[in-house]
Design a protein around this motif. Structure first.
Motif, PDB file in Angstrom:
ATOM      1  N   PHE A  74       0.810  -1.210   0.000  1.00 48.60           N
ATOM      2  CA  PHE A  74       0.000   0.000   0.000  1.00 48.60           C
ATOM      3  C   PHE A  74       0.846   1.264   0.000  1.00 48.60           C
ATOM      4  CE2 PHE A  74      -1.731   3.535   2.381  1.00 48.60           C
ATOM      5  CZ  PHE A  74      -2.941   3.754   1.756  1.00 48.60           C
ATOM      6  N   SER A  75       1.840   1.347   0.883  1.00 49.60           N
ATOM      7  CA  SER A  75       2.476   2.616   1.246  1.00 49.60           C
ATOM      8  C   SER A  75       3.197   3.301   0.091  1.00 49.60           C
ATOM      9  CB  SER A  75       3.444   2.405   2.414  1.00 49.60           C
ATOM     10  OG  SER A  75       2.754   1.992   3.557  1.00 49.60           O
ATOM     11  N   SER A  76       4.216   2.672  -0.462  1.00 47.31           N
ATOM     12  CA  SER A  76       5.019   3.326  -1.510  1.00 47.31           C
ATOM     13  C   SER A  76       4.182   3.725  -2.723  1.00 47.31           C
ATOM     14  CB  SER A  76       6.171   2.410  -1.937  1.00 47.31           C
ATOM     15  OG  SER A  76       7.038   2.167  -0.866  1.00 47.31           O
ATOM     16  N   PRO A  77       3.345   2.820  -3.273  1.00 49.31           N
ATOM     17  CA  PRO A  77       2.530   3.211  -4.422  1.00 49.31           C
ATOM     18  C   PRO A  77       1.580   4.366  -4.140  1.00 49.31           C
ATOM     19  CG  PRO A  77       2.611   0.828  -4.225  1.00 49.31           C
ATOM     20  CD  PRO A  77       3.220   1.384  -2.970  1.00 49.31           C
ATOM     21  N   ASN A  78       0.993   4.404  -2.928  1.00 50.26           N
ATOM     22  CA  ASN A  78       0.043   5.488  -2.663  1.00 50.26           C
ATOM     23  C   ASN A  78       0.749   6.818  -2.443  1.00 50.26           C
ATOM     24  OD1 ASN A  78      -2.955   5.657  -2.426  1.00 50.26           O
ATOM     25  ND2 ASN A  78      -2.411   6.741  -0.555  1.00 50.26           N
ATOM     26  N   ILE A  79       1.950   6.780  -1.822  1.00 57.04           N
ATOM     27  CA  ILE A  79       2.745   8.003  -1.690  1.00 57.04           C
ATOM     28  C   ILE A  79       3.090   8.535  -3.075  1.00 57.04           C
ATOM     29  CG2 ILE A  79       4.976   8.951  -0.975  1.00 57.04           C
ATOM     30  CD1 ILE A  79       4.898   7.015   1.383  1.00 57.04           C
ATOM     31  N   ARG A  80       3.547   7.648  -3.952  1.00 54.30           N
ATOM     32  CA  ARG A  80       3.888   8.049  -5.317  1.00 54.30           C
ATOM     33  C   ARG A  80       2.671   8.603  -6.046  1.00 54.30           C
ATOM     34  NH1 ARG A  80       7.464   7.318  -9.539  1.00 54.30           N
ATOM     35  NH2 ARG A  80       6.519   6.893 -11.553  1.00 54.30           N
ATOM     36  N   ALA A  81       1.506   8.009  -5.819  1.00 54.62           N
ATOM     37  CA  ALA A  81       0.285   8.478  -6.463  1.00 54.62           C
ATOM     38  C   ALA A  81      -0.018   9.924  -6.095  1.00 54.62           C
ATOM     39  CB  ALA A  81      -0.886   7.571  -6.091  1.00 54.62           C
ATOM     40  N   ILE A  82       0.099  10.257  -4.806  1.00 53.99           N
ATOM     41  CA  ILE A  82      -0.180  11.618  -4.358  1.00 53.99           C
ATOM     42  C   ILE A  82       0.885  12.589  -4.860  1.00 53.99           C
ATOM     43  CG2 ILE A  82      -0.343  13.114  -2.322  1.00 53.99           C
ATOM     44  CD1 ILE A  82      -1.626  10.767  -0.836  1.00 53.99           C
ATOM     45  N   MET A  83       2.162  12.208  -4.738  1.00 51.83           N
ATOM     46  CA  MET A  83       3.262  13.089  -5.131  1.00 51.83           C
ATOM     47  C   MET A  83       3.246  13.375  -6.630  1.00 51.83           C
ATOM     48  SD  MET A  83       4.818  13.870  -2.323  1.00 51.83           S
ATOM     49  CE  MET A  83       6.309  14.630  -2.966  1.00 51.83           C
ATOM     50  N   SER A  84       2.761  12.428  -7.419  1.00 51.65           N
ATOM     51  CA  SER A  84       2.762  12.605  -8.871  1.00 51.65           C
ATOM     52  C   SER A  84       1.485  13.259  -9.386  1.00 51.65           C
ATOM     53  CB  SER A  84       2.950  11.244  -9.560  1.00 51.65           C
ATOM     54  OG  SER A  84       1.854  10.382  -9.282  1.00 51.65           O
ATOM     55  N   SER A  85       0.569  13.608  -8.488  1.00 54.19           N
ATOM     56  CA  SER A  85      -0.707  14.196  -8.892  1.00 54.19           C
ATOM     57  C   SER A  85      -0.720  15.714  -8.762  1.00 54.19           C
ATOM     58  CB  SER A  85      -1.843  13.609  -8.036  1.00 54.19           C
ATOM     59  OG  SER A  85      -1.913  12.224  -8.192  1.00 54.19           O
ATOM     60  N   ILE A  86       0.411  16.287  -8.315  1.00 58.53           N
ATOM     61  CA  ILE A  86       0.506  17.723  -8.081  1.00 58.53           C
ATOM     62  C   ILE A  86       1.723  18.255  -8.836  1.00 58.53           C
ATOM     63  CG2 ILE A  86       0.887  19.497  -6.310  1.00 58.53           C
ATOM     64  CD1 ILE A  86      -0.593  17.767  -4.352  1.00 58.53           C
ATOM     65  N   PRO A  87       1.632  19.441  -9.454  1.00 58.32           N
ATOM     66  CA  PRO A  87       2.778  19.995 -10.183  1.00 58.32           C
ATOM     67  C   PRO A  87       4.027  20.108  -9.310  1.00 58.32           C
ATOM     68  CG  PRO A  87       0.799  21.269 -10.641  1.00 58.32           C
ATOM     69  CD  PRO A  87       0.450  20.313  -9.545  1.00 58.32           C
ATOM     70  N   LYS A  88       5.196  20.003  -9.941  1.00 59.60           N
ATOM     71  CA  LYS A  88       6.457  20.013  -9.211  1.00 59.60           C
ATOM     72  C   LYS A  88       6.659  21.303  -8.424  1.00 59.60           C
ATOM     73  CE  LYS A  88      11.394  19.141  -9.838  1.00 59.60           C
ATOM     74  NZ  LYS A  88      12.503  18.924 -10.794  1.00 59.60           N
ATOM     75  N   SER A  89       6.067  22.390  -8.865  1.00 61.01           N
ATOM     76  CA  SER A  89       6.217  23.669  -8.160  1.00 61.01           C
ATOM     77  C   SER A  89       5.592  23.642  -6.770  1.00 61.01           C
ATOM     78  CB  SER A  89       5.571  24.799  -8.975  1.00 61.01           C
ATOM     79  OG  SER A  89       4.191  24.543  -9.166  1.00 61.01           O
ATOM     80  N   SER A  90       4.734  22.655  -6.529  1.00 59.49           N
ATOM     81  CA  SER A  90       4.057  22.555  -5.232  1.00 59.49           C
ATOM     82  C   SER A  90       4.442  21.278  -4.496  1.00 59.49           C
ATOM     83  CB  SER A  90       2.534  22.601  -5.428  1.00 59.49           C
ATOM     84  OG  SER A  90       2.124  23.817  -5.994  1.00 59.49           O
ATOM     85  N   LEU A  91       5.681  20.820  -4.669  1.00 58.28           N
ATOM     86  CA  LEU A  91       6.107  19.565  -4.056  1.00 58.28           C
ATOM     87  C   LEU A  91       6.065  19.632  -2.530  1.00 58.28           C
ATOM     88  CD1 LEU A  91       9.070  18.273  -6.251  1.00 58.28           C
ATOM     89  CD2 LEU A  91       6.787  17.305  -6.007  1.00 58.28           C
ATOM     90  N   GLY A  92       6.345  20.818  -1.965  1.00 61.73           N
ATOM     91  CA  GLY A  92       6.258  20.949  -0.509  1.00 61.73           C
ATOM     92  C   GLY A  92       4.845  20.693  -0.027  1.00 61.73           C
ATOM     93  N   ILE A  93       3.880  21.281  -0.728  1.00 60.39           N
ATOM     94  CA  ILE A  93       2.480  21.052  -0.394  1.00 60.39           C
ATOM     95  C   ILE A  93       2.116  19.592  -0.632  1.00 60.39           C
ATOM     96  CG2 ILE A  93       0.123  21.493  -1.203  1.00 60.39           C
ATOM     97  CD1 ILE A  93       1.066  23.559   0.711  1.00 60.39           C
ATOM     98  N   ALA A  94       2.633  18.992  -1.729  1.00 62.68           N
ATOM     99  CA  ALA A  94       2.340  17.591  -2.015  1.00 62.68           C
ATOM    100  C   ALA A  94       2.831  16.687  -0.899  1.00 62.68           C
ATOM    101  CB  ALA A  94       2.972  17.181  -3.346  1.00 62.68           C
ATOM    102  N   ALA A  95       4.086  16.928  -0.458  1.00 64.48           N
ATOM    103  CA  ALA A  95       4.654  16.113   0.613  1.00 64.48           C
ATOM    104  C   ALA A  95       3.879  16.304   1.917  1.00 64.48           C
ATOM    105  CB  ALA A  95       6.127  16.457   0.816  1.00 64.48           C
ATOM    106  N   SER A  96       3.542  17.551   2.234  1.00 57.59           N
ATOM    107  CA  SER A  96       2.823  17.810   3.474  1.00 57.59           C
ATOM    108  C   SER A  96       1.386  17.307   3.390  1.00 57.59           C
ATOM    109  CB  SER A  96       2.835  19.308   3.803  1.00 57.59           C
ATOM    110  OG  SER A  96       2.274  20.061   2.761  1.00 57.59           O
ATOM    111  N   LEU A  97       0.804  17.349   2.177  1.00 61.10           N
ATOM    112  CA  LEU A  97      -0.550  16.824   1.995  1.00 61.10           C
ATOM    113  C   LEU A  97      -0.567  15.324   2.225  1.00 61.10           C
ATOM    114  CD1 LEU A  97      -3.465  17.505   1.175  1.00 61.10           C
ATOM    115  CD2 LEU A  97      -2.800  17.065  -1.205  1.00 61.10           C
TER     116      LEU A  97
END
Length: 466
Positions: free
Chosen positions: A371-394
């Motif tokens: 579950f963990s790695s694929p779902n983290i990747r799913a969230i991180m890849s769903s947001i533009p790179k300019s908002s990676l901080g928000i993606a990680a915190s989200l």
């Protein structure tokens, strides 16, 4: 927003540093799971208050992850990460000296703030430091750091608690914190930040933290009337937060990220429901084995070791597969495995065999790894790179909100069925009833997570990234 850090430089050093920080924070959360009984006995905690030993840490992280992620995007992820490591380390020193419940809860909250600063930046720095084709692999490696921390925490936590006292687990954190601090200063070159300067949403951040705290605190007081008051405050806070975030130019959380992005929305919901339904199981089983089966912290630690050990073994494999296999397929398989792992625990009782707890733990570990790695990747890849901080915190916020509600549900069920009393033999039947109710609720919530995973749709952002 443009990332100032040159892409993919110093990647090995970055991976080592983030890996160590993931290990440290995970280790610190779950050593208290095994030592909760001893902490509660020494500081005079009742059954409901014991759950706050882990809950307050996760609640602090959940309250401040998104604000800290936004600050990291604006002022530098490395600065925020380093601050988090220092706060985490200093609070560990303070926790080693506390002599009252109030002081323990307060310093544990501060430690959670440090963890929030680390969570808000770790995956963002990793994602910015590696090309898209390697992100699943490195996230899998980082998740392995988490699960090594989870693996060692019940084992070492049990040994340290039994032989040196529960305070030793906080002394254990200190050399790691110092090491990570030195590595950041010496090896993590450059900075990850944004050239576009925006105003920080102080009001939105305050409203967000207030409604989240009110909700969890209110649930912990349930069914007392004061609990309903805090829950009502929280509901109003959610409404005010949404209206405020839509109104201002630079919101703390850009709600437009979820607009026409079902993949992101459902991935977040999958994460919340999954962690609600799994995280508190470790504390429940730890208390069950130590109270009803009269096992020592070290003996219980050996059993609790099984789940994170399986997670640590299979997470790198799941991370590599997530670069090739669609995330929702892997996550859905993981959730089905978790359902199978929870099912035997529905029949827990005074004579429940230890080998069934061990088997369930192994199955849960395997499912969580997928579950963990694929779902983290799913969230991180769903947001533009300019908002990676928000993606990680989200991503971290969804996880910690789920964890918070998981411990919160444990607190509520204990408070309603057992009451505000210590767990003693006359209350063991109520404890067993509580355990069964909790496992039923967790099974239902895992199934809901599976439904969201299946119907999340397709990813759009990462396919555009070069």
């Amino acid at each position: 927003m443009i990332d100032k850090q040159s892409p993919y430089k110093h990647r090995k050093s970055v991976l080592i540093i983030i890996f160590l920080s993931s290990f440290l924070t995970a280790f610190s959360v779950y050593t208290t799971v095994i030592s909760a009984k001893n902490i509660g006995m020494e500081l005079g905690m009742d059954a409901a208050t014991i759950s706050w030993v882990s809950l307050i840490f996760i609640l602090a992280a959940a309250m401040f992850l998104i604000p800290f992620g936004k600050i990291a995007d604006l002022y530098g992820r490395k600065k925020i990460f380093l601050t988090g490591v220092v706060v985490f380390t200093v609070s560990s020193v303070l926790l080693a000296f506390v002599d009252s419940t109030g002081a323990f809860i307060a310093f544990r909250f501060v430690q959670g703030l440090g963890a929030a600063l680390i969570y808000a930046t770790g995956n963002a720095i990793l994602t910015a430091s590696f090309p898209p084709t390697q992100r699943g692999k490195v996230i899998g490696i980082n998740v392995t750091g988490v699960y090594i921390g989870l693996t060692l925490s019940p084992l070492l936590g049990g040994i340290m608690t039994q032989n040196f006292g529960w305070r030793s687990q906080f002394w254990f954190n200190i050399p790691f914190g110092v090491l990570i601090t030195l590595l950041v200063l010496l090896k993590m070159k450059g900075e990850w930040t944004s050239e576009k300067r925006e105003k920080f949403d102080y009001i939105g951040s305050a409203i967000y933290a207030l409604f989240l705290f009110s909700l969890i605190y209110g649930l912990s007081l349930f069914p007392n009337i004061i609990g309903f008051v805090f829950i009502l405050i929280s509901v109003n806070g959610v409404i005010i937060f949404i209206l405020w975030e839509k109104r201002i130019t630079y919101p703390m959380l850009d709600l437009n990220l979820f607009k026409n992005n079902r993949y992101l929305l459902f991935s977040c919901l999958v994460s919340i429901f999954f962690y609600v339904s799994t995280i508190a199981l470790a504390l429940l089983l730890s208390l069950y084995m130590q109270y009803l089966l009269d096992m020592s912290p070290q003996e219980a630690g050996y059993i609790l070791l099984i789940q994170p050990l399986f997670q640590a073994i299979f997470s790198p494999i799941a991370g590599r597969l997530s670069d090739k296999v669609e995330a929702k397929k892997m996550v859905s398989v993981g959730l089905i495995i978790v359902l199978i792992g929870i099912a035997p625990l529905l029949f827990i009782g005074s004579g429940f065999p230890i080998y069934l707890i061990a088997i369930s733990s192994a199955i849960l570990g395997l499912g969580t790894a997928f579950f963990s790695s694929p779902n983290i990747r799913a969230i991180m890849s769903s947001i533009p790179k300019s908002s990676l901080g928000i993606a990680a915190s989200l991503e971290g916020t969804m996880r910690t909100i789920g964890q918070t509600f998981s411990f919160g549900m444990l607190t509520i069920v204990f408070a309603v069925i057992i009451g505000n009393v210590a767990i003693t033999p006359p209350y063991y039947p109520q404890f067993i009833t509580s355990a069964r109710v909790i496992c039923i609720l967790f099974l239902i919530l895992t199934f809901i997570s599976l439904i969201f995973s299946i119907f999340r749709g397709k990813r759009e952002i990462e396919g555009k990234e070069k």
